[in-house]
Write a protein that holds these residues in place. Structure first.
Motif, mmCIF file in Angstrom:
data_model
loop_
_atom_site.group_PDB
_atom_site.id
_atom_site.type_symbol
_atom_site.label_atom_id
_atom_site.label_comp_id
_atom_site.label_asym_id
_atom_site.label_seq_id
_atom_site.Cartn_x
_atom_site.Cartn_y
_atom_site.Cartn_z
ATOM 1 N N THR A 173 35.489 -28.303 13.120
ATOM 2 C CA THR A 173 36.606 -27.455 12.708
ATOM 3 C C THR A 173 36.315 -26.761 11.380
ATOM 4 O OG1 THR A 173 38.213 -28.867 13.843
ATOM 5 C CG2 THR A 173 39.058 -27.437 12.097
ATOM 6 N N VAL A 174 35.870 -27.518 10.381
ATOM 7 C CA VAL A 174 35.603 -26.882 9.083
ATOM 8 C C VAL A 174 34.377 -25.984 9.155
ATOM 9 C CG1 VAL A 174 36.756 -28.661 7.720
ATOM 10 C CG2 VAL A 174 34.304 -28.868 8.185
ATOM 11 N N ALA A 175 33.479 -26.248 10.110
ATOM 12 C CA ALA A 175 32.353 -25.331 10.301
ATOM 13 C C ALA A 175 32.861 -23.937 10.648
ATOM 14 C CB ALA A 175 31.421 -25.844 11.403
ATOM 15 N N TRP A 176 33.918 -23.868 11.473
ATOM 16 C CA TRP A 176 34.486 -22.575 11.866
ATOM 17 C C TRP A 176 35.257 -21.910 10.737
ATOM 18 C CZ3 TRP A 176 32.490 -20.086 15.540
ATOM 19 C CH2 TRP A 176 32.113 -20.675 16.747
ATOM 20 N N ILE A 177 36.140 -22.649 10.109
ATOM 21 C CA ILE A 177 37.096 -22.010 9.190
ATOM 22 C C ILE A 177 36.664 -21.996 7.736
ATOM 23 C CG2 ILE A 177 39.040 -22.578 10.713
ATOM 24 C CD1 ILE A 177 39.738 -24.823 8.638
ATOM 25 N N SER A 178 35.645 -22.781 7.394
ATOM 26 C CA SER A 178 35.241 -22.872 6.001
ATOM 27 C C SER A 178 33.757 -22.588 5.798
ATOM 28 C CB SER A 178 35.581 -24.274 5.458
ATOM 29 O OG SER A 178 35.192 -24.401 4.114
ATOM 30 N N HIS A 179 32.903 -23.230 6.587
ATOM 31 C CA HIS A 179 31.466 -23.104 6.362
ATOM 32 C C HIS A 179 30.897 -21.808 6.933
ATOM 33 C CE1 HIS A 179 31.375 -27.805 6.102
ATOM 34 N NE2 HIS A 179 32.124 -27.235 5.183
ATOM 35 N N LEU A 180 31.244 -21.482 8.193
ATOM 36 C CA LEU A 180 30.751 -20.228 8.784
ATOM 37 C C LEU A 180 31.111 -19.010 7.938
ATOM 38 C CD1 LEU A 180 29.426 -18.618 11.108
ATOM 39 C CD2 LEU A 180 31.644 -18.665 12.271
ATOM 40 N N PRO A 181 32.353 -18.879 7.446
ATOM 41 C CA PRO A 181 32.677 -17.707 6.623
ATOM 42 C C PRO A 181 31.767 -17.542 5.408
ATOM 43 C CG PRO A 181 34.692 -18.783 7.309
ATOM 44 C CD PRO A 181 33.561 -19.683 7.747
ATOM 45 N N VAL A 182 31.286 -18.638 4.835
ATOM 46 C CA VAL A 182 30.390 -18.532 3.678
ATOM 47 C C VAL A 182 29.098 -17.830 4.078
ATOM 48 C CG1 VAL A 182 28.939 -19.862 2.092
ATOM 49 C CG2 VAL A 182 31.323 -20.515 2.450
ATOM 50 N N VAL A 184 28.525 -15.971 6.843
ATOM 51 C CA VAL A 184 28.809 -14.612 7.299
ATOM 52 C C VAL A 184 28.987 -13.689 6.101
ATOM 53 C CG1 VAL A 184 30.512 -13.164 8.471
ATOM 54 C CG2 VAL A 184 29.807 -15.340 9.494
ATOM 55 N N SER A 185 29.748 -14.136 5.128
ATOM 56 C CA SER A 185 30.000 -13.357 3.929
ATOM 57 C C SER A 185 28.705 -13.114 3.151
ATOM 58 C CB SER A 185 31.018 -14.089 3.049
ATOM 59 O OG SER A 185 31.222 -13.420 1.836
ATOM 60 N N SER A 186 27.888 -14.156 3.030
ATOM 61 C CA SER A 186 26.600 -14.018 2.353
ATOM 62 C C SER A 186 25.713 -12.998 3.063
ATOM 63 C CB SER A 186 25.901 -15.380 2.314
ATOM 64 O OG SER A 186 24.591 -15.256 1.804
ATOM 65 N N SER A 187 25.723 -13.032 4.397
ATOM 66 C CA SER A 187 24.900 -12.092 5.173
ATOM 67 C C SER A 187 25.396 -10.663 5.016
ATOM 68 C CB SER A 187 24.907 -12.498 6.652
ATOM 69 O OG SER A 187 24.336 -13.780 6.815
ATOM 70 N N LEU A 188 26.703 -10.479 4.880
ATOM 71 C CA LEU A 188 27.261 -9.145 4.641
ATOM 72 C C LEU A 188 26.720 -8.578 3.333
ATOM 73 C CD1 LEU A 188 29.268 -6.774 4.970
ATOM 74 C CD2 LEU A 188 30.992 -8.241 3.876
ATOM 75 N N ILE A 189 26.783 -9.379 2.279
ATOM 76 C CA ILE A 189 26.290 -8.928 0.975
ATOM 77 C C ILE A 189 24.798 -8.626 1.053
ATOM 78 C CG2 ILE A 189 25.970 -9.570 -1.449
ATOM 79 C CD1 ILE A 189 28.415 -11.468 -1.059
ATOM 80 N N GLY A 219 31.027 -15.493 0.011
ATOM 81 C CA GLY A 219 29.576 -15.373 -0.017
ATOM 82 C C GLY A 219 29.034 -15.222 -1.419
ATOM 83 N N GLY A 220 29.919 -14.996 -2.366
ATOM 84 C CA GLY A 220 29.510 -14.869 -3.757
ATOM 85 C C GLY A 220 29.777 -16.116 -4.564
ATOM 86 N N GLY A 221 29.987 -17.237 -3.870
ATOM 87 C CA GLY A 221 30.310 -18.485 -4.549
ATOM 88 C C GLY A 221 29.083 -19.279 -4.959
ATOM 89 N N ASN A 222 29.302 -20.538 -5.266
ATOM 90 C CA ASN A 222 28.257 -21.432 -5.753
ATOM 91 C C ASN A 222 27.213 -21.692 -4.658
ATOM 92 O OD1 ASN A 222 26.713 -23.519 -6.736
ATOM 93 N ND2 ASN A 222 28.425 -24.740 -7.457
ATOM 94 N N PRO A 223 25.945 -21.297 -4.869
ATOM 95 C CA PRO A 223 24.913 -21.527 -3.844
ATOM 96 C C PRO A 223 24.732 -22.999 -3.504
ATOM 97 C CG PRO A 223 24.129 -19.975 -5.510
ATOM 98 C CD PRO A 223 25.415 -20.549 -6.027
ATOM 99 N N GLU A 224 24.895 -23.880 -4.486
ATOM 100 C CA GLU A 224 24.725 -25.313 -4.230
ATOM 101 C C GLU A 224 25.744 -25.813 -3.216
ATOM 102 O OE1 GLU A 224 24.785 -27.536 -7.838
ATOM 103 O OE2 GLU A 224 23.064 -26.491 -8.705
#
Length: 281
Positions: A173-182, A184-189, A219-224
């Protein structure tokens, strides 16, 4: 009750404020003496120390460390605590933690408060951070009933909506709503950065507004933190990314074929589906 909190950052600090306001006696643990002093000064805890031994008589301990430190922390606690002490964590991934904890501590229940802010650290702690939010617990068939009852009562008293599920269901569940968006967002940038026409890049930087800010924010958050998500929840994250890639391929194909009806149909379906995830329930 006498409760312990290990890790006095945003989540641990906010837990301390909330639990003390509900008449619990709270003992905090930090790696830094100055954080301990600040926690007492701010009323986050009743006592604070860098020494785990002060937790020997507590009834429940919230482990609010980074995911990688949870198991080592419990290994340090084992010689100190009574077997009746209930342990829980606040990590955003549950299955590997619960699996590793099973042989270590029978009175462990995985937890994940769905709350936070852009700020981090003890200075960002808020009394009402958890009010009106959801709090996930992931008991297993081996979880002691009394331990689950005790932790459930504490969590619900924070003003949260309690949700229970298996560790595996939580992680997908969190893979869909929390982890995947990170990712996807990183790939957009990263895709925007690939533009070779400097005039286009300069104009894009000037014109980028709320739409780009919203979709690129995580996608602009903490890389760690992103690495932690991928490493700790690898299987679920990869499954989500692959399905997302399939959807992108469908859209690319429809546009290549100039199948505008299909494009409209896909966009219409997602417009309708979005409310299933964004409307408060």
């Amino acid at each position: 009750m006498k409760l312990g909190i290990i890790g006095l950052g945003l989540i641990g600090g906010s837990l301390g404020l909330a639990l003390r306001s509900r008449s619990h006696y709270v003992i905090g643990i930090s790696r830094h003496e100055e954080t301990c002093a600040l926690a007492i000064q701010k009323g986050i805890v009743d006592e604070a120390s860098v020494d785990f031994s002060v937790l020997s008589a507590v009834e429940v301990i919230f482990i609010c460390t980074p995911i990688g430190a949870i198991i080592p922390t419990v290994e340090q606690l084992k010689p100190i605590l009574s077997p009746d002490t209930i342990l829980t964590d606040v990590g955003s991934v549950k299955a590997p933690i619960v699996e590793a904890m099973t042989p270590l501590w029978s009175n462990f229940i995985g937890g994940h408060p769905m709350a936070g802010t852009a700020q981090q650290g003890i200075e960002a702690a808020q009394l009402d951070l958890f009010t009106g939010t959801k709090y996930v617990l992931t008991p297993t068939e081996n979880t002691p009933v009394e331990a689950q009852k005790t932790l459930t009562a504490i969590v619900q008293d924070l003003g949260t909506e309690l949700i229970t599920c298996s560790p595996e269901t939580h992680d997908q569940t969190v893979a869909w709503i929390s982890h995947l968006p990170v990712f996807v967002s990183s790939s957009l940038i990263a895709s925007c950065v690939q533009e070779t026409d400097r005039e286009v890049v300069t104009l894009a930087q000037k014109l980028a507004s709320s739409g780009f800010r919203d979709t690129s924010r995580v996608g602009g958050g903490n890389p760690e933190l992103g690495v932690m998500m991928a490493k700790s929840n690898q299987k679920a994250v990869l499954r989500s990314l692959r399905i997302y890639r399939q959807q992108l391929d469908k859209m690319i194909h429809a546009i290549e074929e100039e199948d505008w009806e299909q494009v409209e149909r896909m966009l219409g379906e997602t417009r309708e589906a979005r409310s299933l995830f964004t409307t408060k329930k």
